[in-house]
Every structure is written in C-alpha cells, then in structure tokens.
Design a protein around this motif. Structure first.
Motif, PDB file in Angstrom:
ATOM      1  N   ALA A 179       1.287   1.406  25.091  1.00  0.00           N
ATOM      2  CA  ALA A 179      -0.098   1.772  25.404  1.00  0.00           C
ATOM      3  C   ALA A 179      -0.271   3.289  25.423  1.00  0.00           C
ATOM      4  N   TYR A 180       0.706   3.998  25.971  1.00  0.00           N
ATOM      5  CA  TYR A 180       0.638   5.461  25.983  1.00  0.00           C
ATOM      6  C   TYR A 180       0.677   6.016  24.569  1.00  0.00           C
ATOM      7  N   GLU A 181       1.495   5.428  23.711  1.00  0.00           N
ATOM      8  CA  GLU A 181       1.576   5.875  22.315  1.00  0.00           C
ATOM      9  C   GLU A 181       0.244   5.669  21.600  1.00  0.00           C
ATOM     10  N   TYR A 182      -0.383   4.513  21.799  1.00  0.00           N
ATOM     11  CA  TYR A 182      -1.690   4.264  21.187  1.00  0.00           C
ATOM     12  C   TYR A 182      -2.725   5.284  21.663  1.00  0.00           C
ATOM     13  N   ASN A 183      -2.665   5.623  22.933  1.00  0.00           N
ATOM     14  CA  ASN A 183      -3.636   6.564  23.482  1.00  0.00           C
ATOM     15  C   ASN A 183      -3.445   7.969  22.925  1.00  0.00           C
ATOM     16  N   MET A 184      -2.200   8.339  22.596  1.00  0.00           N
ATOM     17  CA  MET A 184      -1.901   9.679  22.105  1.00  0.00           C
ATOM     18  C   MET A 184      -2.007   9.796  20.590  1.00  0.00           C
ATOM     19  N   ALA A 185      -2.089   8.687  19.878  1.00  0.00           N
ATOM     20  CA  ALA A 185      -2.140   8.734  18.416  1.00  0.00           C
ATOM     21  C   ALA A 185      -3.439   9.372  17.943  1.00  0.00           C
ATOM     22  N   ASP A 186      -3.358  10.099  16.810  1.00  0.00           N
ATOM     23  CA  ASP A 186      -4.526  10.785  16.254  1.00  0.00           C
ATOM     24  C   ASP A 186      -5.313   9.922  15.276  1.00  0.00           C
ATOM     25  N   PHE A 187      -4.886   8.727  15.025  1.00  0.00           N
ATOM     26  CA  PHE A 187      -5.594   7.830  14.105  1.00  0.00           C
ATOM     27  C   PHE A 187      -5.864   6.515  14.806  1.00  0.00           C
ATOM     28  N   ARG A 188      -6.823   5.766  14.286  1.00  0.00           N
ATOM     29  CA  ARG A 188      -7.229   4.512  14.889  1.00  0.00           C
ATOM     30  C   ARG A 188      -7.206   3.393  13.848  1.00  0.00           C
TER      31      ARG A 188
ATOM     32  N   SER B 103       0.803  -1.211   0.000  1.00  0.00           N
ATOM     33  CA  SER B 103       0.000   0.000   0.000  1.00  0.00           C
ATOM     34  C   SER B 103       0.842   1.270   0.000  1.00  0.00           C
ATOM     35  N   SER B 104       2.060   1.214   0.527  1.00  0.00           N
ATOM     36  CA  SER B 104       2.868   2.424   0.663  1.00  0.00           C
ATOM     37  C   SER B 104       3.759   2.698  -0.549  1.00  0.00           C
ATOM     38  N   ILE B 105       4.272   1.650  -1.179  1.00  0.00           N
ATOM     39  CA  ILE B 105       5.151   1.859  -2.331  1.00  0.00           C
ATOM     40  C   ILE B 105       4.368   2.356  -3.539  1.00  0.00           C
ATOM     41  N   SER B 106       3.154   1.846  -3.705  1.00  0.00           N
ATOM     42  CA  SER B 106       2.298   2.285  -4.818  1.00  0.00           C
ATOM     43  C   SER B 106       0.923   2.638  -4.269  1.00  0.00           C
ATOM     44  N   PRO B 107       0.793   3.843  -3.689  1.00  0.00           N
ATOM     45  CA  PRO B 107      -0.491   4.220  -3.071  1.00  0.00           C
ATOM     46  C   PRO B 107      -1.617   4.279  -4.100  1.00  0.00           C
ATOM     47  N   ALA B 108      -2.769   3.762  -3.722  1.00  0.00           N
ATOM     48  CA  ALA B 108      -3.924   3.738  -4.616  1.00  0.00           C
ATOM     49  C   ALA B 108      -4.516   5.139  -4.754  1.00  0.00           C
ATOM     50  N   ILE B 109      -5.264   5.332  -5.833  1.00  0.00           N
ATOM     51  CA  ILE B 109      -5.870   6.633  -6.086  1.00  0.00           C
ATOM     52  C   ILE B 109      -6.927   6.953  -5.036  1.00  0.00           C
ATOM     53  N   GLU B 110      -7.504   5.916  -4.415  1.00  0.00           N
ATOM     54  CA  GLU B 110      -8.536   6.142  -3.395  1.00  0.00           C
ATOM     55  C   GLU B 110      -7.993   6.870  -2.170  1.00  0.00           C
ATOM     56  N   ILE B 111      -6.700   6.776  -1.915  1.00  0.00           N
ATOM     57  CA  ILE B 111      -6.101   7.485  -0.779  1.00  0.00           C
ATOM     58  C   ILE B 111      -5.285   8.685  -1.245  1.00  0.00           C
ATOM     59  N   GLY B 112      -5.535   9.116  -2.482  1.00  0.00           N
ATOM     60  CA  GLY B 112      -4.872  10.309  -2.998  1.00  0.00           C
ATOM     61  C   GLY B 112      -3.531  10.068  -3.635  1.00  0.00           C
ATOM     62  N   SER B 113      -3.176   8.808  -3.844  1.00  0.00           N
ATOM     63  CA  SER B 113      -1.889   8.445  -4.452  1.00  0.00           C
ATOM     64  C   SER B 113      -0.700   8.998  -3.671  1.00  0.00           C
ATOM     65  N   ILE B 114      -0.863   9.184  -2.370  1.00  0.00           N
ATOM     66  CA  ILE B 114       0.236   9.640  -1.518  1.00  0.00           C
ATOM     67  C   ILE B 114       0.299   8.756  -0.281  1.00  0.00           C
ATOM     68  N   TRP B 115       1.474   8.726   0.309  1.00  0.00           N
ATOM     69  CA  TRP B 115       1.678   7.958   1.543  1.00  0.00           C
ATOM     70  C   TRP B 115       2.549   8.760   2.487  1.00  0.00           C
ATOM     71  N   PRO B 116       2.181   8.929   3.721  1.00  0.00           N
ATOM     72  CA  PRO B 116       0.932   8.495   4.364  1.00  0.00           C
ATOM     73  C   PRO B 116      -0.288   9.179   3.755  1.00  0.00           C
ATOM     74  N   PRO B 117      -1.447   8.558   3.843  1.00  0.00           N
ATOM     75  CA  PRO B 117      -2.655   9.155   3.265  1.00  0.00           C
ATOM     76  C   PRO B 117      -2.952  10.524   3.861  1.00  0.00           C
ATOM     77  N   LYS B 118      -3.604  11.358   3.076  1.00  0.00           N
ATOM     78  CA  LYS B 118      -3.956  12.701   3.525  1.00  0.00           C
ATOM     79  C   LYS B 118      -4.883  12.611   4.737  1.00  0.00           C
ATOM     80  N   GLY B 119      -4.590  13.440   5.728  1.00  0.00           N
ATOM     81  CA  GLY B 119      -5.379  13.453   6.954  1.00  0.00           C
ATOM     82  C   GLY B 119      -4.805  12.620   8.077  1.00  0.00           C
TER      83      GLY B 119
END
Length: 272
Positions: A188-197, A114-130
């Motif tokens: 566990a602290y890192e998971y709690n502070m992450a902005d994505f799930r 998924s990261s070497i050839s990002p799909a158009i559905e995620i904007g063709s960028i990695w990490p995905p936008k947002g």
C-alpha cells in the motif's frame, strides 16, 4: 454429535459426504453477480456505484462466514470429512490453484506482449516515455524477502502440526500472519508513492492489474490463515484433520511463487 447425525452415519454405507441442501451456493452467486454489476457502475462513476459495491461486498463476506461455518461443522463436529472426502478436497484445491495460475498467465501475457514489442503509440520504447518506474531493489525486494520468509514459517507450521507441537504451530502461524500484514502495508505504501496510476497507459494498466490482484490474493490468504489460527486455538484442527490449514498453506505457496515471477518480470526486467 447428535443422535440424528449418528443415525444418519449408521445408515450410510460409503465414505462419501452427500451434502445436505444449502442456500449458500445460490445466494453466493447472486451476491457475486451483484458485486460485479456494482463494480461496473463504480468504474463508470455512477453515484450509487460505490455504495452498492461496499454493501454487496459486506453481504458477500457475511455469506462466506455462514458457508464456512457450515463446512467447519460438517468437518469438525459431524465427522463427514473422511479420508476419501479429504482426498477429493485436495484434488479440488489443486485444480483451483491451476485455474489461478492461468488467471495470472493472462496478465503476464499482456505485459510481455506490450513490453517485448512496444507499439509506436507509446514511442516504441519500454517503459513508455514519461513513466518513472519503481526501484526493484527498494520496497519490492524487501517484500520478496518477507514473502519468502512467510513461506518458510507456513512450512514450519505444517511440520509442527503433523508432529502435534501446538505451541510451535501457534507461534509459526502467528509469524506468517504478521509477515503477510507487513507485506500488505508495504504494498500500500508503494502504491501511494508511485508516480503513475492505473490510467497511465499500458504500463500502469498491466502493472496495477498484476500486482493488485496478487495483493488481493495475499489478503485472501491472510484471512484464511487467520481463520486457521482461530480454529487451532479452539481445538478444531488436529494432526489427522487439518485440511483447512493444508489448503491455505498450498494457496500461500502459490502466492509466493507468483510474486517471484512478478518481481523478476515486472519490477526487475520490465523496469530496465
């Protein structure tokens, strides 16, 4: 050692261990299957899913304790784990670790696909936008140092055990367990502070599946090392018979190496 065990060993003309009939493999497979079914129910938000999962997991832990108790008795008190049996067990743990390697290969494959050839559905960028990725030189780098240090302390434990230095074995093994607990708390602290799930697209799925299963392996390794410490304090591990610790140490080194790949590929390279 009882007279019956001595009589059976005298009749046995080979060094192999013929295991007595045991209910634990069948019961264990049933509870493992029940855990899988209850996990699926929980993921699909059935009301009884979470309660079933907790109950089945608790029963599985009890079963593991009873099964390991029988193995410890066969090894320590009944003397069935001869040199040839221990050699076979070493082959078994090596094959198990190889199977675990391929288990993690699947997650790395999904991530790089998924990261070497990002799909158009995620904007063709990695990490995905947002997606606001984690800083690899913050908690992930600290956890890397912690795991590398724990690898050194578990190696120290092994050499001290071979040299029959029990005090050093207790100290180094305790250090390893403490470092493992600190790593888990930081994770566990890192998971709690992450902005994505987990549900936040392909990045969240691959990130949490890879690092989460690694964290689960760290938890299993910590429990195994703690059991080795308890057995050591009860004089059940010696310089000649310590395969239980040896397999735990191999498993822990495997956990260390997997984390290095996770840090370099997912945290560092994948977050650029």
């Amino acid at each position: 050692m009882s007279n019956l065990v001595l009589f059976k060993k005298n009749l046995q003309k080979h060094p192999f261990h013929l295991v007595d009939p045991s209910p634990w493999p069948f019961v264990g497979s049933m509870f493992a299957f029940s855990c899988t079914i209850s996990a699926v129910l929980y993921f699909h938000m059935f009301e009884i899913g979470s309660n079933l999962l907790v109950c089945n997991f608790c029963f599985l832990l009890i079963l593991m304790f009873l099964w390991w108790r029988d193995v410890v008795r066969e090894s320590t008190y009944e003397g069935y784990h001869t040199g040839l049996v221990q050699q076979g067990l070493r082959y078994g743990i090596l094959l198990f670790i190889i199977s675990e390697i391929f288990f993690f290969v699947a997650f790395f494959w999904a991530f790089f696909h998924s990261s070497i050839s990002p799909a158009i559905e995620i904007g063709s960028i990695w990490p995905p936008k947002g997606i606001q990725v984690l800083n690899p030189w913050d908690i992930p780098f600290v956890n890397t140092l912690i795991l590398l240090l724990s690898g050194c302390t578990v190696t120290w434990t092994h050499h001290a055990m071979i040299s029959n230095l029990k005090t050093q074995v207790v100290i180094s093994l305790s250090f390893t367990i403490i470092l493992a607990i600190i790593f888990t708390l930081f994770q566990a602290y890192e998971y709690n502070m992450a902005d994505f799930r987990l549900a936040d697209g392909i990045y969240g799925s691959t990130f949490y599946m890879a690092t989460g299963f690694h964290g689960f392996h760290v938890l299993i390794g910590t429990i195994s090392l703690f059991i080795c410490l308890v057995r050591l304090l009860n004089y059940q591990l010696t310089r000649e018979h310590h395969f239980g610790f040896e397999s735990s140490a191999w498993y822990w080194h495997f956990v260390d190496v997997v984390w290095l790949f996770l840090f370099v590929s997912i945290y560092w390279w994948g977050g650029i």
